[in-house]
Design a protein around this motif. Structure first.
Motif: not given
Length: 496
Positions: A144, A258, A260, A282-283
């Motif tokens: 990322e 991200s 996914p 995402g983070n």
């Protein structure tokens, strides 16, 4: 009299609610029936009740932006569009009464009242907000934050080329450094040296909102809703339907947010034609999720912008000036209350109670909406107090005329309110129309100070139609019920 007793109950309830909202230590309204930290369910609310101060009262930050393009690559309409979208973004972040103004030379100045998380706001302002859903089914593992080149980025870059210029090689594309001092990053390409395929951009989204998806620990994501017949939506749905258990990248301004995996149930919904929304994971911290949601909801910027200067500014009025202004306002209100009490006596008491209720309702709405209290906004509120008193004076003077003409007290009170109502209504409505005009011009030309004045003055005029007529009338009839005999025996108590 029964109708006035019912209105008295309504007024008491309004007073209690507004008094609770106006408390300085009010904790806000936090309704979370599931106790899961997610307030998105119906009948749930997460709202802080606090006074929002403008830039002139609390200070904030000022940012100077400049178009990162040559002047022949954009026009005035493009800059106007950028100004409008920046204003929507910062307001979407909760920065109220932001000032966004276009200047000469492709520059935009942004003033942000009370900004504490400056980097979050700056990212929301500067970023062009180009969100892409990209085919990553053959990409492998890419961290990322990596700079990634896509077909949409190439398309935009080539559209900006001047006549006769040659498109740069894919390997020459870069992203700005993630910090101010960091060097630019080279863009990641596919294994065959070509850009990754863009499936859909953020133009295909109708709405977006930050949401807490954590159950044990806090985790933030962005929920989005697809736009009906939006650009690229059909491609997006078809890709999801045919790529179950494969990766789709989410890329913002050239960097990977991200990647996914498309879940089987989502692919089945897309294949069945029932997919109309999704989630970006995402983070994310809460601030990052809110910035991304604001960028998606309020649109991408038409041109890239560079921050060339910013500084932190203090309150223009100063703490001493603010304290003195508040003190002067309190003295003025007390003077008005004393005048009404001394000159009109018992009706003056009713007017004073209505005026206190007027101020309480206004302040409660300022906190609940919320309304940004700048100096012009406070002036609008103080002027509305004058109109509230003026309405009561019209009523009482008419009532005194009826008493002098020999009417009974009850009929004189009703006639005073009924015959003064048209004057109060027409004068307030004409001023409310002016407030709408001021608000419209403030929205059109970026004069947010004018908008604040128009909002508080207009709100005060609308509330005055309730307090100066219904509330005062209810209070006065209640007093007649309690001490009507003494008032009939001593008409001087009615100011005659």
């Amino acid at each position: 009299m029964r109708g006035y007793r019912l209105w008295l109950v309504v007024i008491v309830l309004v007073t209690v609610v507004c008094g609770w909202i106006s408390l300085p230590s009010n904790p806000g309204i936090h309704l979370d029936w599931n106790d899961d930290g997610d307030y998105s369910d119906p009948f749930e609310m997460n709202k802080d009740l606090k006074v929002v101060q403008g830039l002139d009262l609390q200070g904030g930050s000022r940012v100077l932006l400049r178009a990162a393009l040559d002047s022949d690559q954009y026009d005035d309409s493009t800059m106007d569009q950028a100004v409008k979208r920046i204003e929507r973004r910062v307001n979407g972040l909760g920065v109220s009464e932001a000032v966004v103004q276009k200047q000469e030379g492709g520059r935009i100045i942004v003033e942000l009242p009370g900004v504490s998380q400056q980097e979050v706001a700056f990212n929301a302002i500067k970023s062009t907000g180009l969100l892409e859903f990209v085919d990553f089914s053959t990409a492998g593992s890419i961290p990322e934050g990596t700079c990634v080149l896509t077909t949409e980025q190439v398309k935009i870059a080539e559209a900006r080329l001047a006549e006769g210029e040659t498109a740069q090689a894919y390997s020459d594309y870069t992203c700005e450094g993630q910090t101010a001092d960091a060097p630019a990053d080279s863009a990641q390409l596919q294994s065959d040296g070509t850009p990754f395929q863009t499936i859909m951009t953020g133009a295909g989204l109708a709405d977006a909102a930050a949401a807490n998806i954590g159950t044990v620990t806090l985790s933030w994501a962005v929920n989005f809703v697809l736009r009906d017949n939006g650009e690229g939506v059909d491609n997006f749905v078809n890709f999801v339907a045919s790529h179950a258990n494969q990766n789709m990248a989410i890329i913002l301004d050239g960097r990977l947010v991200s990647a996914p995996t498309i879940q089987s149930d989502l692919a089945s919904a897309a294949a069945a034609g029932t997919m109309d929304s999704g989630i970006i994971t995402g983070n994310f911290t809460r601030d990052e999720a809110e910035v991304l949601a604001a960028q998606l909801k309020y649109g991408s910027l038409p041109i890239p912008l560079d921050i060339i200067a910013f500084d932190t500014i203090g309150p223009t009025l100063g703490e001493i000036s603010v304290d003195r202004s508040i003190r002067a306002g309190i003295v003025g209100v007390i003077t008005v209350l004393m005048f009404m009490l001394i000159y009109y006596r018992i009706p003056g008491i009713a007017a004073d109670l209505a005026l206190i209720l007027f101020a309480l309702i206004n302040f409660a709405l300022f906190k609940f909406i919320p309304v940004t209290l700048s100096l012009p906004a406070i002036i609008g509120f103080l002027i509305s107090i004058g109109t509230a008193v003026d309405g009561n004076i019209l009523i009482f003077e008419r009532m005194k005329e009826e008493l002098r003409n020999g009417r009974t007290m009850d009929r004189a009170i009703d006639a005073g309110f009924d015959r003064a109502w048209t004057s109060i209504r027409d004068s307030n409505l004409s001023t409310i129309i002016i407030c709408f005009i001021l608000y419209f011009f403030g929205s059109a030309f970026g004069a947010s100070a004018v908008r604040g004045f128009a909002i508080t003055l207009g709100m005060g005029l609308v509330i005055n139609l309730f307090t100066a007529v219904i509330a005062t009338r209810t209070f006065l009839h209640t007093m007649v019920l309690l001490v009507g005999g003494q008032l009939r025996a001593r008409p001087r108590l009615l100011g005659v």
